[in-house]
Design a protein around this motif. Structure first.
Motif, PDB file in Angstrom:
ATOM      1  N   MET A  82      -5.309  12.641  -7.025  1.00  0.00           N
ATOM      2  CA  MET A  82      -6.045  11.519  -6.005  1.00  0.00           C
ATOM      3  C   MET A  82      -7.230  11.949  -5.736  1.00  0.00           C
ATOM      4  O   MET A  82      -7.655  13.329  -5.566  1.00  0.00           O
ATOM      5  CB  MET A  82      -4.972  11.094  -4.939  1.00  0.00           C
ATOM      6  N   ILE A  85      -6.652   3.080  -2.678  1.00  0.00           N
ATOM      7  CA  ILE A  85      -6.205   4.519  -3.141  1.00  0.00           C
ATOM      8  C   ILE A  85      -6.892   4.771  -4.345  1.00  0.00           C
ATOM      9  O   ILE A  85      -6.904   3.775  -5.189  1.00  0.00           O
ATOM     10  CB  ILE A  85      -4.545   4.137  -3.483  1.00  0.00           C
ATOM     11  N   TYR A 115       0.778  -1.171   0.088  1.00  0.00           N
ATOM     12  CA  TYR A 115       0.023  -0.033   0.225  1.00  0.00           C
ATOM     13  C   TYR A 115       1.064   1.358  -0.100  1.00  0.00           C
ATOM     14  O   TYR A 115       0.787   1.992  -0.928  1.00  0.00           O
ATOM     15  CB  TYR A 115      -0.933   0.132   1.133  1.00  0.00           C
ATOM     16  N   GLU A 116       1.793   1.445   0.903  1.00  0.00           N
ATOM     17  CA  GLU A 116       2.485   2.574   0.995  1.00  0.00           C
ATOM     18  C   GLU A 116       3.493   2.658  -0.042  1.00  0.00           C
ATOM     19  O   GLU A 116       3.711   4.025  -0.566  1.00  0.00           O
ATOM     20  CB  GLU A 116       3.355   2.572   2.279  1.00  0.00           C
ATOM     21  N   TYR A 163       2.945   1.826  -3.374  1.00  0.00           N
ATOM     22  CA  TYR A 163       1.934   2.168  -4.408  1.00  0.00           C
ATOM     23  C   TYR A 163       1.565   3.946  -4.242  1.00  0.00           C
ATOM     24  O   TYR A 163       1.598   4.705  -4.997  1.00  0.00           O
ATOM     25  CB  TYR A 163       0.762   1.547  -4.497  1.00  0.00           C
ATOM     26  N   LEU A 164       1.209   4.166  -3.082  1.00  0.00           N
ATOM     27  CA  LEU A 164       0.875   5.544  -2.618  1.00  0.00           C
ATOM     28  C   LEU A 164       2.046   6.448  -2.867  1.00  0.00           C
ATOM     29  O   LEU A 164       1.823   7.360  -3.455  1.00  0.00           O
ATOM     30  CB  LEU A 164       0.597   5.595  -1.186  1.00  0.00           C
ATOM     31  N   GLU A 165       3.158   6.193  -2.616  1.00  0.00           N
ATOM     32  CA  GLU A 165       4.319   6.958  -2.860  1.00  0.00           C
ATOM     33  C   GLU A 165       4.792   7.237  -4.295  1.00  0.00           C
ATOM     34  O   GLU A 165       4.962   8.145  -4.755  1.00  0.00           O
ATOM     35  CB  GLU A 165       5.539   6.527  -2.193  1.00  0.00           C
TER      36      GLU A 165
END
Length: 73
Positions: A32, A46, A18-19, A21-23
């Motif tokens: 977003m 996300i 998750y983190e 992909y978010l970054e």
């Protein structure tokens, strides 16, 4: 510009990813969208738009997990 809807393309990712992909999405400067309110235990998503205005969702849970959490409520 295409009109925006909640129609989207969704992909399952692992919670551990998750983190990362978010970054990556933030680093690419993609727009977003705020996620919807979640039920505790439902997992994370996300939401982001690509350059052609398509809405994508990266979700860490499964439908079975989501329905199980809803049933508890």
């Amino acid at each position: 510009m295409l009109s925006r809807t909640y129609n989207r393309i969704a992909f399952k990712i692992e919670e551990a990813e998750y983190e990362d992909y978010l970054e990556r999405i933030v680093a690419l400067g993609l727009e977003m969208k705020a996620g919807r309110t979640r039920v505790v235990g439902e997992a994370n998503s996300i939401y982001f738009y690509d350059v052609d205005n398509h809405l994508f969702e990266l979700h860490t849970g499964t439908l079975v997990e989501r329905l199980r959490e809803y049933k508890k409520k």
